[in-house]
Write an enzyme that holds these catalytic residues in place. Structure first.
Site, PDB file in Angstrom:
ATOM      1  N   CYS A 218     -43.583  75.312 -12.882  1.00  0.00           N
ATOM      2  CA  CYS A 218     -44.833  74.539 -12.778  1.00  0.00           C
ATOM      3  C   CYS A 218     -44.751  73.272 -13.599  1.00  0.00           C
ATOM      4  O   CYS A 218     -45.400  72.280 -13.286  1.00  0.00           O
ATOM      5  CB  CYS A 218     -46.018  75.333 -13.331  1.00  0.00           C
ATOM      6  SG  CYS A 218     -46.352  76.861 -12.491  1.00  0.00           S
TER       7      CYS A 218
ATOM      8  N   GLU B  20     -51.651  70.621  -2.994  1.00  0.00           N
ATOM      9  CA  GLU B  20     -51.265  70.929  -4.372  1.00  0.00           C
ATOM     10  C   GLU B  20     -49.829  70.501  -4.670  1.00  0.00           C
ATOM     11  O   GLU B  20     -49.224  70.941  -5.639  1.00  0.00           O
ATOM     12  CB  GLU B  20     -51.467  72.424  -4.635  1.00  0.00           C
ATOM     13  CG  GLU B  20     -52.890  72.891  -4.381  1.00  0.00           C
ATOM     14  CD  GLU B  20     -53.800  72.857  -5.615  1.00  0.00           C
ATOM     15  OE1 GLU B  20     -53.302  73.110  -6.725  1.00  0.00           O
ATOM     16  OE2 GLU B  20     -55.014  72.589  -5.459  1.00  0.00           O
TER      17      GLU B  20
ATOM     18  N   HIS C 265     -50.255  79.527  -6.075  1.00  0.00           N
ATOM     19  CA  HIS C 265     -49.305  78.565  -5.501  1.00  0.00           C
ATOM     20  C   HIS C 265     -48.089  79.348  -5.020  1.00  0.00           C
ATOM     21  O   HIS C 265     -47.717  80.352  -5.641  1.00  0.00           O
ATOM     22  CB  HIS C 265     -48.824  77.551  -6.555  1.00  0.00           C
ATOM     23  CG  HIS C 265     -49.860  76.571  -6.988  1.00  0.00           C
ATOM     24  ND1 HIS C 265     -50.061  76.233  -8.307  1.00  0.00           N
ATOM     25  CD2 HIS C 265     -50.755  75.837  -6.279  1.00  0.00           C
ATOM     26  CE1 HIS C 265     -51.030  75.327  -8.394  1.00  0.00           C
ATOM     27  NE2 HIS C 265     -51.471  75.080  -7.178  1.00  0.00           N
TER      28      HIS C 265
END
Ligand code: SUG
Length: 431
Positions: free
Chosen positions: A358, A172, A241
Protein backbone atom coordinates in the site's frame (compact mmCIF):
# COMPACT_ATOMS: atom_id res chain seq x y z
CA UNK A 1 13.70 -0.80 -24.02
CA UNK A 2 15.29 -1.75 -20.71
CA UNK A 3 12.54 -1.42 -18.12
CA UNK A 4 13.49 -0.07 -14.74
CA UNK A 5 11.03 -0.17 -11.87
CA UNK A 6 10.95 2.60 -9.30
CA UNK A 7 8.76 2.23 -6.23
CA UNK A 8 7.56 5.60 -4.92
CA UNK A 9 6.70 5.31 -1.24
CA UNK A 10 4.55 7.83 0.59
CA UNK A 11 6.31 9.20 3.63
CA UNK A 12 4.07 8.91 6.69
CA UNK A 13 3.05 12.44 7.62
CA UNK A 14 3.27 14.08 11.06
CA UNK A 15 -0.53 13.84 11.57
CA UNK A 16 -0.69 10.02 11.34
CA UNK A 17 -3.48 8.94 13.69
CA UNK A 18 -6.12 6.30 14.34
CA UNK A 19 -9.50 7.93 13.82
CA UNK A 20 -11.11 4.79 12.37
CA UNK A 21 -12.19 6.52 9.19
CA UNK A 22 -12.20 3.59 6.77
CA UNK A 23 -15.32 1.44 6.67
CA UNK A 24 -14.53 -2.06 5.45
CA UNK A 25 -10.90 -1.74 6.49
CA UNK A 26 -10.79 -3.94 9.59
CA UNK A 27 -7.45 -2.68 10.91
CA UNK A 28 -8.61 0.95 10.72
CA UNK A 29 -11.91 0.09 12.45
CA UNK A 30 -10.30 -2.09 15.15
CA UNK A 31 -7.68 0.52 16.07
CA UNK A 32 -10.08 3.46 16.16
CA UNK A 33 -9.25 5.63 19.16
CA UNK A 34 -5.79 4.11 19.76
CA UNK A 35 -2.79 6.39 20.28
CA UNK A 36 -0.62 6.61 17.16
CA UNK A 37 3.14 7.12 16.91
CA UNK A 38 3.76 9.37 13.86
CA UNK A 39 7.52 9.63 14.40
CA UNK A 40 7.98 5.89 14.69
CA UNK A 41 5.61 5.36 11.75
CA UNK A 42 7.65 7.60 9.46
CA UNK A 43 10.93 6.06 10.60
CA UNK A 44 9.55 2.57 9.90
CA UNK A 45 8.63 3.75 6.41
CA UNK A 46 12.07 5.18 5.73
CA UNK A 47 13.68 1.97 7.05
CA UNK A 48 11.65 0.02 4.48
CA UNK A 49 12.82 2.35 1.70
CA UNK A 50 16.43 1.95 2.86
CA UNK A 51 16.02 -1.82 2.82
CA UNK A 52 14.85 -1.74 -0.80
CA UNK A 53 17.76 0.53 -1.73
CA UNK A 54 20.19 -1.87 -0.05
CA UNK A 55 18.75 -4.75 -2.12
CA UNK A 56 19.56 -2.77 -5.27
CA UNK A 57 16.10 -1.38 -6.10
CA UNK A 58 15.41 2.18 -7.23
CA UNK A 59 13.38 4.05 -4.69
CA UNK A 60 11.28 7.20 -4.92
CA UNK A 61 9.28 9.24 -2.45
CA UNK A 62 6.04 11.21 -2.38
CA UNK A 63 5.58 13.89 0.23
CA UNK A 64 2.96 13.97 2.96
CA UNK A 65 0.08 16.27 2.05
CA UNK A 66 -0.72 19.57 3.75
CA UNK A 67 -2.50 18.53 6.95
CA UNK A 68 -4.57 19.60 8.74
CA UNK A 69 -6.35 20.34 5.50
CA UNK A 70 -7.61 23.84 6.25
CA UNK A 71 -8.69 24.46 2.64
CA UNK A 72 -11.03 21.48 2.87
CA UNK A 73 -12.56 22.80 6.09
CA UNK A 74 -12.94 26.26 4.54
CA UNK A 75 -14.78 24.65 1.63
CA UNK A 76 -17.16 23.26 4.25
CA UNK A 77 -17.98 26.78 5.41
CA UNK A 78 -15.62 27.36 8.35
CA UNK A 79 -14.11 30.84 8.28
CA UNK A 80 -11.45 33.04 9.90
CA UNK A 81 -7.76 32.45 10.52
CA UNK A 82 -6.42 28.90 10.21
CA UNK A 83 -6.70 28.46 13.98
CA UNK A 84 -10.26 29.80 13.98
CA UNK A 85 -11.26 27.47 11.17
CA UNK A 86 -9.92 24.47 13.09
CA UNK A 87 -11.39 25.57 16.42
CA UNK A 88 -14.86 26.13 14.98
CA UNK A 89 -14.75 22.87 13.04
CA UNK A 90 -13.67 21.01 16.21
CA UNK A 91 -16.59 22.51 18.11
CA UNK A 92 -19.06 21.77 15.32
CA UNK A 93 -18.05 18.26 14.24
CA UNK A 94 -14.94 16.46 15.44
CA UNK A 95 -15.21 13.87 12.71
CA UNK A 96 -14.62 16.60 10.12
CA UNK A 97 -11.38 17.60 11.84
CA UNK A 98 -10.33 13.93 11.95
CA UNK A 99 -10.86 13.76 8.19
CA UNK A 100 -8.84 16.95 7.71
CA UNK A 101 -6.03 15.40 9.76
CA UNK A 102 -5.73 12.06 8.01
CA UNK A 103 -2.24 11.15 6.82
CA UNK A 104 -3.75 8.65 4.36
CA UNK A 105 -1.80 10.02 1.38
CA UNK A 106 1.05 7.81 2.65
CA UNK A 107 -0.63 4.86 0.85
CA UNK A 108 0.57 5.79 -2.60
CA UNK A 109 -0.71 2.56 -4.16
CA UNK A 110 -3.90 4.63 -4.18
CA UNK A 111 -2.33 7.72 -5.76
CA UNK A 112 -3.04 6.61 -9.30
CA UNK A 113 -2.91 3.92 -11.96
CA UNK A 114 0.25 3.63 -14.03
CA UNK A 115 0.39 2.13 -17.53
CA UNK A 116 4.01 1.85 -18.64
CA UNK A 117 5.04 2.94 -22.14
CA UNK A 118 5.19 -0.56 -23.73
CA UNK A 119 1.45 -1.01 -23.10
CA UNK A 120 0.10 2.26 -24.48
CA UNK A 121 -0.85 3.32 -28.02
CA UNK A 122 1.32 6.46 -28.02
CA UNK A 123 4.30 4.87 -26.26
CA UNK A 124 4.08 7.24 -23.28
CA UNK A 125 3.81 6.22 -19.63
CA UNK A 126 0.26 7.21 -18.65
CA UNK A 127 -0.75 7.94 -15.06
CA UNK A 128 -4.35 8.58 -13.99
CA UNK A 129 -4.75 10.25 -10.61
CA UNK A 130 -7.23 8.25 -8.49
CA UNK A 131 -10.34 10.05 -7.24
CA UNK A 132 -10.65 7.91 -4.08
CA UNK A 133 -14.24 9.08 -3.96
CA UNK A 134 -15.62 6.42 -1.59
CA UNK A 135 -14.28 7.98 1.63
CA UNK A 136 -14.13 11.72 2.42
CA UNK A 137 -10.65 11.65 3.99
CA UNK A 138 -9.25 9.92 0.91
CA UNK A 139 -11.23 11.90 -1.67
CA UNK A 140 -9.52 15.07 -0.47
CA UNK A 141 -6.11 13.69 -1.54
CA UNK A 142 -6.40 13.88 -5.29
CA UNK A 143 -5.63 17.59 -5.79
CA UNK A 144 -2.28 17.45 -3.98
CA UNK A 145 -1.49 14.06 -5.47
CA UNK A 146 -2.00 15.43 -8.96
CA UNK A 147 0.32 18.34 -8.18
CA UNK A 148 3.12 16.03 -7.05
CA UNK A 149 2.66 13.67 -9.99
CA UNK A 150 2.77 16.55 -12.48
CA UNK A 151 5.93 17.83 -10.85
CA UNK A 152 7.69 14.46 -10.59
CA UNK A 153 6.68 13.26 -14.07
CA UNK A 154 6.52 16.61 -15.86
CA UNK A 155 8.43 15.68 -19.02
CA UNK A 156 5.82 15.35 -21.78
CA UNK A 157 8.29 13.39 -23.94
CA UNK A 158 7.77 10.43 -21.60
CA UNK A 159 4.74 10.94 -19.36
CA UNK A 160 1.09 11.87 -19.62
CA UNK A 161 -0.77 12.64 -16.40
CA UNK A 162 -4.57 12.45 -16.39
CA UNK A 163 -6.81 14.20 -13.86
CA UNK A 164 -9.11 11.93 -11.85
CA UNK A 165 -12.12 10.36 -13.55
CA UNK A 166 -15.44 11.90 -12.38
CA UNK A 167 -16.06 11.18 -8.70
CA UNK A 168 -19.34 9.42 -9.51
CA UNK A 169 -17.20 6.39 -10.37
CA UNK A 170 -14.91 5.25 -7.57
CA UNK A 171 -11.28 4.79 -8.58
CA UNK A 172 -8.66 3.68 -6.05
CA UNK A 173 -5.67 3.55 -8.38
CA UNK A 174 -2.98 0.90 -8.49
CA UNK A 175 -4.35 -0.94 -5.45
CA UNK A 176 -6.85 -2.51 -7.85
CA UNK A 177 -4.50 -2.94 -10.75
CA UNK A 178 -1.95 -5.58 -11.76
CA UNK A 179 0.29 -6.12 -14.74
CA UNK A 180 1.64 -9.41 -16.06
CA UNK A 181 4.46 -9.44 -18.61
CA UNK A 182 5.86 -12.42 -20.52
CA UNK A 183 9.36 -13.43 -19.41
CA UNK A 184 10.68 -12.24 -22.75
CA UNK A 185 9.41 -8.73 -21.94
CA UNK A 186 7.46 -6.45 -24.28
CA UNK A 187 3.96 -5.21 -23.68
CA UNK A 188 2.08 -6.48 -20.66
CA UNK A 189 -1.45 -7.53 -19.88
CA UNK A 190 -3.06 -4.90 -17.67
CA UNK A 191 -5.59 -6.19 -15.17
CA UNK A 192 -8.19 -3.96 -13.52
CA UNK A 193 -10.02 -5.43 -10.54
CA UNK A 194 -13.38 -3.94 -9.61
CA UNK A 195 -16.15 -4.60 -7.10
CA UNK A 196 -19.88 -4.07 -7.24
CA UNK A 197 -22.18 -2.43 -4.70
CA UNK A 198 -22.03 -2.96 -0.96
CA UNK A 199 -20.95 -6.36 0.28
CA UNK A 200 -21.62 -7.46 3.87
CA UNK A 201 -22.12 -3.78 4.77
CA UNK A 202 -18.78 -2.78 3.21
CA UNK A 203 -18.47 -0.62 0.10
CA UNK A 204 -16.61 -1.94 -2.92
CA UNK A 205 -14.45 0.99 -3.82
CA UNK A 206 -13.32 0.42 -7.41
CA UNK A 207 -15.99 0.67 -10.10
CA UNK A 208 -15.77 -1.07 -13.43
CA UNK A 209 -16.75 2.16 -15.19
CA UNK A 210 -13.75 3.98 -13.70
CA UNK A 211 -11.41 1.11 -14.64
CA UNK A 212 -12.70 1.16 -18.23
CA UNK A 213 -12.27 4.94 -18.38
CA UNK A 214 -8.66 4.67 -17.19
CA UNK A 215 -7.91 1.94 -19.75
CA UNK A 216 -9.40 4.07 -22.56
CA UNK A 217 -7.54 7.20 -21.52
CA UNK A 218 -4.26 5.33 -21.33
CA UNK A 219 -4.70 3.98 -24.86
CA UNK A 220 -4.49 0.34 -23.80
CA UNK A 221 -5.10 -2.44 -26.29
CA UNK A 222 -8.53 -3.87 -25.36
CA UNK A 223 -7.29 -7.31 -26.41
CA UNK A 224 -4.60 -7.16 -23.71
CA UNK A 225 -6.69 -5.55 -20.97
CA UNK A 226 -8.72 -7.57 -18.48
CA UNK A 227 -11.57 -6.36 -16.30
CA UNK A 228 -11.82 -8.81 -13.42
CA UNK A 229 -14.42 -8.79 -10.70
CA UNK A 230 -13.27 -9.06 -7.09
CA UNK A 231 -15.03 -11.78 -5.10
CA UNK A 232 -17.72 -10.68 -2.68
CA UNK A 233 -16.23 -13.08 -0.13
CA UNK A 234 -12.94 -11.16 -0.21
CA UNK A 235 -14.64 -7.76 0.20
CA UNK A 236 -16.83 -9.05 3.02
CA UNK A 237 -13.75 -10.50 4.76
CA UNK A 238 -12.09 -7.07 4.70
CA UNK A 239 -10.27 -6.93 1.36
CA UNK A 240 -11.22 -3.34 0.63
CA UNK A 241 -8.60 -3.26 -2.15
CA UNK A 242 -7.50 -6.11 -4.40
CA UNK A 243 -3.88 -5.66 -3.30
CA UNK A 244 -4.87 -7.13 0.06
CA UNK A 245 -5.50 -10.50 -1.60
CA UNK A 246 -3.34 -10.55 -4.76
CA UNK A 247 -0.12 -9.12 -6.18
CA UNK A 248 1.64 -9.54 -9.52
CA UNK A 249 5.17 -9.11 -10.74
CA UNK A 250 6.70 -9.94 -14.11
CA UNK A 251 5.12 -13.21 -15.26
CA UNK A 252 3.94 -14.21 -11.76
CA UNK A 253 0.52 -13.76 -10.20
CA UNK A 254 0.49 -14.44 -6.45
CA UNK A 255 -3.07 -14.62 -5.16
CA UNK A 256 -5.47 -16.08 -2.66
CA UNK A 257 -7.74 -18.63 -4.32
CA UNK A 258 -10.81 -16.63 -3.23
CA UNK A 259 -9.65 -13.21 -4.44
CA UNK A 260 -11.72 -13.16 -7.65
CA UNK A 261 -15.38 -13.79 -8.46
CA UNK A 262 -14.55 -16.10 -11.38
CA UNK A 263 -10.93 -17.21 -11.01
CA UNK A 264 -11.21 -19.92 -13.65
CA UNK A 265 -12.20 -17.49 -16.42
CA UNK A 266 -9.56 -15.00 -15.28
CA UNK A 267 -6.74 -17.56 -15.16
CA UNK A 268 -7.67 -18.94 -18.56
CA UNK A 269 -7.65 -15.44 -20.13
CA UNK A 270 -4.29 -14.84 -18.55
CA UNK A 271 -2.83 -18.12 -19.81
CA UNK A 272 -4.09 -17.37 -23.31
CA UNK A 273 -2.50 -13.90 -23.31
CA UNK A 274 0.70 -14.78 -21.46
CA UNK A 275 1.39 -18.47 -22.06
CA UNK A 276 4.33 -18.54 -19.62
CA UNK A 277 2.39 -16.93 -16.76
CA UNK A 278 2.88 -18.59 -13.37
CA UNK A 279 -0.22 -18.49 -11.17
CA UNK A 280 0.56 -19.10 -7.55
CA UNK A 281 -2.87 -19.40 -5.93
CA UNK A 282 -2.79 -20.07 -2.20
CA UNK A 283 -5.61 -22.46 -1.27
CA UNK A 284 -8.00 -21.53 1.53
CA UNK A 285 -7.35 -24.83 3.29
CA UNK A 286 -3.73 -23.73 3.78
CA UNK A 287 -4.30 -20.00 4.42
CA UNK A 288 -7.83 -18.80 5.14
CA UNK A 289 -9.04 -15.46 3.79
CA UNK A 290 -9.13 -14.32 7.42
CA UNK A 291 -5.44 -15.19 7.89
CA UNK A 292 -4.49 -13.66 4.55
CA UNK A 293 -6.19 -10.39 5.44
CA UNK A 294 -5.08 -10.40 9.10
CA UNK A 295 -1.43 -11.01 8.16
CA UNK A 296 -1.43 -8.99 4.92
CA UNK A 297 0.45 -11.81 3.20
CA UNK A 298 -0.55 -10.53 -0.24
CA UNK A 299 0.04 -6.88 0.55
CA UNK A 300 3.70 -7.61 0.09
CA UNK A 301 5.91 -6.09 -2.56
CA UNK A 302 6.67 -8.79 -5.09
CA UNK A 303 9.70 -7.43 -6.91
CA UNK A 304 12.58 -8.66 -9.06
CA UNK A 305 15.99 -7.76 -7.67
CA UNK A 306 18.72 -6.61 -10.09
CA UNK A 307 20.27 -10.09 -9.85
CA UNK A 308 16.95 -11.56 -11.07
CA UNK A 309 15.83 -12.93 -7.69
CA UNK A 310 12.08 -12.66 -7.24
CA UNK A 311 11.71 -11.23 -3.75
CA UNK A 312 8.68 -10.87 -1.50
CA UNK A 313 8.92 -7.88 0.86
CA UNK A 314 6.55 -8.88 3.63
CA UNK A 315 5.10 -7.26 6.73
CA UNK A 316 6.31 -8.77 10.03
CA UNK A 317 2.71 -9.81 10.75
CA UNK A 318 2.99 -12.43 7.98
CA UNK A 319 5.83 -14.15 9.83
CA UNK A 320 3.76 -14.20 13.00
CA UNK A 321 0.95 -16.22 11.41
CA UNK A 322 2.03 -19.88 11.54
CA UNK A 323 -0.09 -21.00 8.56
CA UNK A 324 1.16 -18.15 6.39
CA UNK A 325 4.81 -18.57 7.31
CA UNK A 326 4.73 -22.34 6.86
CA UNK A 327 3.20 -21.97 3.41
CA UNK A 328 5.77 -19.38 2.39
CA UNK A 329 8.83 -21.24 3.62
CA UNK A 330 7.60 -24.42 1.91
CA UNK A 331 7.13 -22.48 -1.33
CA UNK A 332 10.73 -21.23 -1.18
CA UNK A 333 12.12 -24.67 -0.21
CA UNK A 334 10.16 -26.35 -3.04
CA UNK A 335 11.70 -24.06 -5.67
CA UNK A 336 8.61 -21.88 -6.26
CA UNK A 337 8.88 -18.59 -8.15
CA UNK A 338 9.39 -16.52 -4.98
CA UNK A 339 13.04 -17.04 -4.10
CA UNK A 340 13.61 -14.63 -1.23
CA UNK A 341 11.55 -13.40 1.74
CA UNK A 342 12.38 -9.99 3.23
CA UNK A 343 10.45 -9.07 6.36
CA UNK A 344 9.89 -5.38 7.17
CA UNK A 345 8.31 -3.69 10.17
CA UNK A 346 5.63 -1.18 9.11
CA UNK A 347 3.34 -1.82 12.08
CA UNK A 348 2.12 1.74 12.49
CA UNK A 349 0.89 1.81 8.90
CA UNK A 350 -0.48 -1.73 9.21
CA UNK A 351 -2.66 -0.65 12.12
CA UNK A 352 -4.54 1.55 9.66
CA UNK A 353 -4.70 -1.22 7.05
CA UNK A 354 -1.64 -0.25 5.00
CA UNK A 355 1.02 -2.91 4.36
CA UNK A 356 4.28 -2.69 2.38
CA UNK A 357 2.50 -2.72 -1.01
CA UNK A 358 0.00 0.00 0.00
CA UNK A 359 2.89 2.31 0.78
CA UNK A 360 4.31 2.26 -2.74
CA UNK A 361 3.36 3.26 -6.28
CA UNK A 362 5.36 1.30 -8.84
CA UNK A 363 6.40 3.15 -11.98
CA UNK A 364 8.18 1.29 -14.75
CA UNK A 365 10.24 3.38 -17.13
CA UNK A 366 13.09 3.32 -19.61
CA UNK A 367 16.44 4.94 -18.86
CA UNK A 368 15.64 8.24 -20.60
CA UNK A 369 12.32 8.57 -18.81
CA UNK A 370 14.01 7.77 -15.50
CA UNK A 371 16.53 10.53 -16.11
CA UNK A 372 13.68 12.99 -16.70
CA UNK A 373 11.99 12.42 -13.31
CA UNK A 374 12.38 15.37 -10.93
CA UNK A 375 15.32 14.14 -8.81
CA UNK A 376 13.83 15.58 -5.63
CA UNK A 377 11.41 12.63 -5.67
CA UNK A 378 14.21 10.05 -5.88
CA UNK A 379 16.04 8.65 -2.88
CA UNK A 380 19.49 7.52 -1.88
CA UNK A 381 20.96 6.83 1.56
CA UNK A 382 22.00 10.44 2.12
CA UNK A 383 18.48 11.73 1.46
CA UNK A 384 17.07 9.02 3.73
CA UNK A 385 19.32 10.32 6.52
CA UNK A 386 18.15 13.87 5.85
CA UNK A 387 14.52 12.78 6.09
CA UNK A 388 15.17 10.79 9.27
CA UNK A 389 16.79 13.84 10.88
CA UNK A 390 13.78 16.04 10.15
CA UNK A 391 11.35 13.34 11.28
CA UNK A 392 13.25 12.72 14.53
CA UNK A 393 13.23 16.45 15.35
CA UNK A 394 9.82 17.52 14.09
CA UNK A 395 7.30 14.64 13.95
CA UNK A 396 5.09 14.23 17.05
CA UNK A 397 5.79 11.12 19.10
CA UNK A 398 2.15 10.35 19.86
CA UNK A 399 -1.33 11.48 18.82
CA UNK A 400 -4.56 10.47 20.56
CA UNK A 401 -8.00 11.45 19.25
CA UNK A 402 -8.46 14.42 21.63
CA UNK A 403 -5.09 15.87 20.56
CA UNK A 404 -6.67 16.63 17.18
CA UNK A 405 -8.38 19.59 18.88
CA UNK A 406 -5.12 21.01 20.31
CA UNK A 407 -3.84 24.18 18.55
CA UNK A 408 -0.25 23.29 19.49
CA UNK A 409 -0.53 20.08 17.48
CA UNK A 410 -1.92 21.96 14.44
CA UNK A 411 1.07 24.31 14.46
CA UNK A 412 3.56 21.57 15.08
CA UNK A 413 2.35 19.42 12.19
CA UNK A 414 2.29 22.37 9.79
CA UNK A 415 5.85 23.32 10.77
CA UNK A 416 7.06 19.72 10.51
CA UNK A 417 5.92 19.36 6.91
CA UNK A 418 7.32 22.74 5.92
CA UNK A 419 10.71 21.78 7.41
CA UNK A 420 10.72 18.55 5.43
CA UNK A 421 9.78 20.07 2.09
CA UNK A 422 12.47 22.75 2.56
CA UNK A 423 15.06 20.11 3.45
CA UNK A 424 14.25 18.28 0.22
CA UNK A 425 14.61 21.41 -1.90
CA UNK A 426 10.96 22.28 -2.56
CA UNK A 427 9.76 25.90 -2.53
CA UNK A 428 7.15 26.97 0.06
CA UNK A 429 4.11 26.50 -2.20
CA UNK A 430 5.55 24.09 -4.73
CA UNK A 431 4.00 20.92 -3.27
O1 SUG B 1 -7.94 3.55 2.30
N1 SUG B 1 -6.59 3.41 5.51
C1 SUG B 1 -6.41 3.23 4.09
C2 SUG B 1 -5.48 2.08 3.82
C3 SUG B 1 -5.13 2.04 2.36
C4 SUG B 1 -4.40 0.81 2.01
N2 SUG B 1 -4.03 0.84 0.67
C5 SUG B 1 -3.97 -0.24 -0.15
N3 SUG B 1 -4.58 -1.37 0.15
N4 SUG B 1 -3.35 -0.12 -1.26
C6 SUG B 1 -7.75 3.02 3.39
O2 SUG B 1 -8.59 2.32 3.97
C7 SUG B 1 -7.32 4.56 7.49
C8 SUG B 1 -7.56 5.95 7.94
C9 SUG B 1 -8.06 6.08 9.31
O3 SUG B 1 -8.75 5.23 9.81
O4 SUG B 1 -7.75 7.13 9.89
C10 SUG B 1 -7.16 4.49 6.00
O5 SUG B 1 -7.56 5.40 5.30
Amino acid sequence: MVVIEVNFDGLVGPTHNYAGLSIGNLASANNAGAVSAPRLAALQGVAKMRRLLALGFRQGLFLPHVRPNIDWLRALGFVGSDAEVLASAWNADRALVANAFSASAMWTANAGTVSPAPDTADGLCHISVANLSTMPHRASECGQTERQLRLAFGDARFFRIHSPVPAAFGDEGAANFMRIVPQAGGSGVEIFVYGEGHVGGFPSRQSRTASEAVARRHGLDPARTLMVRQSDAAIAAGAFHNDVVAVANGHVLFTHEHAFADPRAFYSDLRRLVPDVVILAVPADRVSLKSAIGSYLFNSQLVTAPDGTMTLVLPAEAREDAAVWTWLTEQVADGGPIRRLEVVDVRESMRNGGGPACLRLRVQVGEDALASIDPRFLLDDTICTRIEDVVAREWPEAIGFDDLGDPRLWERCTRARATLTRALGFGPDEV
